[in-house]
Design an enzyme around this catalytic site. Structure first.
Site, mmCIF file in Angstrom:
data_model
loop_
_atom_site.group_PDB
_atom_site.id
_atom_site.type_symbol
_atom_site.label_atom_id
_atom_site.label_comp_id
_atom_site.label_asym_id
_atom_site.label_seq_id
_atom_site.Cartn_x
_atom_site.Cartn_y
_atom_site.Cartn_z
ATOM 1 N N ASP A 105 2.141 5.368 6.919
ATOM 2 C CA ASP A 105 0.776 4.873 6.817
ATOM 3 C C ASP A 105 0.548 4.019 8.059
ATOM 4 O OD1 ASP A 105 -0.493 1.971 5.279
ATOM 5 O OD2 ASP A 105 -1.662 3.778 5.638
ATOM 6 N N ASP A 119 -2.531 1.221 8.645
ATOM 7 C CA ASP A 119 -3.020 -0.134 8.399
ATOM 8 C C ASP A 119 -2.177 -0.859 7.365
ATOM 9 O OD1 ASP A 119 -6.073 1.382 8.899
ATOM 10 O OD2 ASP A 119 -5.402 -0.302 10.111
#
Ligand code: XBP
Ligand code: MG
Length: 258
Positions: free
Chosen positions: A24, A26
């Site tokens: 991922d 953020d």
């Protein structure tokens, strides 16, 4: 003719051995949300909206994945679900505000406002050297990913990641599994041969729905989320975590899933 027990076992090992890490962005690769928050508030001023999100409010709003979706959600809250303007005009306004926000975020990243989380770059390098395949599965835009990783890794950052799935390719945002399913499909790998690395409940739900064992690195915005379905929760992040650790945790999971 069914494969011999030895071949069947080899096939099983091959299908479950750790072969790829799916990151991922953020809150996982970097602590970006403070910069996203500042960028939203800058855009609200530029757009004359008169909104200002503080950290507590933004922490709640992060339960909605996607910047445009978050603006629309806040707009609905502000207006009790009603809107004085029609849907098209609203969508245009949200797109315009989000474009201002993305430009503000890019400026912040270029000014050094966002740091990669401790241990992330070392693990990416070690995993790459160990022959693990690397991918990105994020809710954010290609512009934001590039701004961040060009700054942190350099102009050839894309060479580190075999597949990048983001808002431009996976419009159904986490917790929907679309971004992870598309990543697995493009890598031609079963979920059992991969590990996802995430920071939020939406991210964990999306990865789990795609069948991925998931390591969680919480942060200031997500520490209160429910990570009950995670393979491992690492409050200290990826600092000191090695490929050998990931291989071991993944193998333990494969053994219990057998
Ligand atoms: C988290 C998100 C993103 C960011 C803001 O993405 O939900 O929306 O908060 O970015 P990730 P945008 O899946 O990487 O954790 O404004 O570009 O959506
Ligand atoms: Mg995240």
């Amino acid at each position: 003719m069914s494969p011999s027990p030895a071949n069947a076992w080899d096939q099983r090992i091959a299908a479950t051995a750790l072969r790829a890490l799916i990151f991922d962005v953020d809150g996982t690769l970097a602590d970006t949300e403070q910069a996203h928050l500042a960028a939203f508030n800058e855009a609200f001023v530029e757009a004359g909206l008169g909104w200002h999100w503080d950290v507590a409010q933004y922490t709640r709003l992060l339960e909605v994945s996607g910047g445009k979706e978050r603006i629309a959600h806040h707009w609905a809250l502000e207006n009790g679900g009603m809107s004085a303007i029609d849907g098209l005009a609203m969508a245009d306004t949200i797109q315009r505000v989000h474009d201002l926000k993305t430009a503000a975020y890019e400026r912040q990243v270029a000014q050094g406002a966002v740091q990669m989380r401790p241990g992330v770059l070392a693990l990416i390098d070690e995993a790459h050297a160990a022959g693990l395949r690397l991918a990105i599965a994020t809710t954010t835009s290609p512009v934001n990913i590039s701004a961040l990783l060009r700054q942190a890794i350099g102009p050839d950052w894309m060479l580190r990641f075999e597949v990048i799935e983001d808002a431009s390719t996976a419009p159904r945002k986490k917790p929907h599994p679309q971004v992870y399913r598309q990543t697995l499909a493009r890598m031609h790998l079963p979920a059992t041969a991969c590990l996802a690395i995430e920071d939020s409940a939406n991210g964990l739900a999306a990865a789990r729905a795609a069948g991925l064992a998931t390591v969680i690195t919480p942060n200031e915005f997500t520490a209160h989320h429910d990570f009950g379905q995670a393979l491992r929760v690492l409050p200290q992040g990826l600092a000191g975590v090695s490929v050998a650790d990931l291989r071991r945790w993944h193998a333990e999971r494969s053994a219990t899933a057998a």
